[in-house]
Design an enzyme around this catalytic site. Sequence first.
Site, PDB file in Angstrom:
ATOM      1  CE  LYS A  90      -3.797  -2.466   2.348  1.00 34.50           C
ATOM      2  NZ  LYS A  90      -4.507  -2.413   3.579  1.00 34.50           N
ATOM      3  CG  HIS A  96       1.738  -9.449  17.601  1.00 33.54           C
ATOM      4  ND1 HIS A  96       2.838  -9.121  17.448  1.00 33.54           N
ATOM      5  CD2 HIS A  96       1.365 -10.363  16.463  1.00 33.54           C
ATOM      6  CE1 HIS A  96       3.569  -9.773  16.393  1.00 33.54           C
ATOM      7  NE2 HIS A  96       2.514 -10.352  15.824  1.00 33.54           N
TER       8      HIS A  96
END
Length: 120
Positions: free
Chosen positions: A63, A106
């Site tokens: 991206k 995470h």
Amino acid sequence: MIKGIGVDIIELKRIEHAIEKNKRFYDRILTEREKEMVKQFTTLHRKVEYTAGRFAAKEAYAKANGTGIGGALSFVDIEILPDENGKPEVYLKGKKCKTAFLSISHSTQFVVAQVVIEES
């Protein structure tokens, strides 16, 4: 000067399901060196976390690069490896990408990755 910024978030359950359903999933997403690293983990949870982190990081890089994953750039063209301190670094087709800066995080359910690419 910043060339691009990319971010991606993925559910751990989605990656876990993909790993359990398709044994070739690792081959599609990870490079040989990344697959060697995932073999070191003894629990499915840690393998899922690692793989999800790489998946999100590669999506974020694509991206930021402005190409996305597809024709010009595949998952295995992008490699995420730790430096000597464990910080993830981006390699593009085997060469360290010195203009890309990556962060992976995470939680119990998600992995998020952000990439900033500077002009070279």
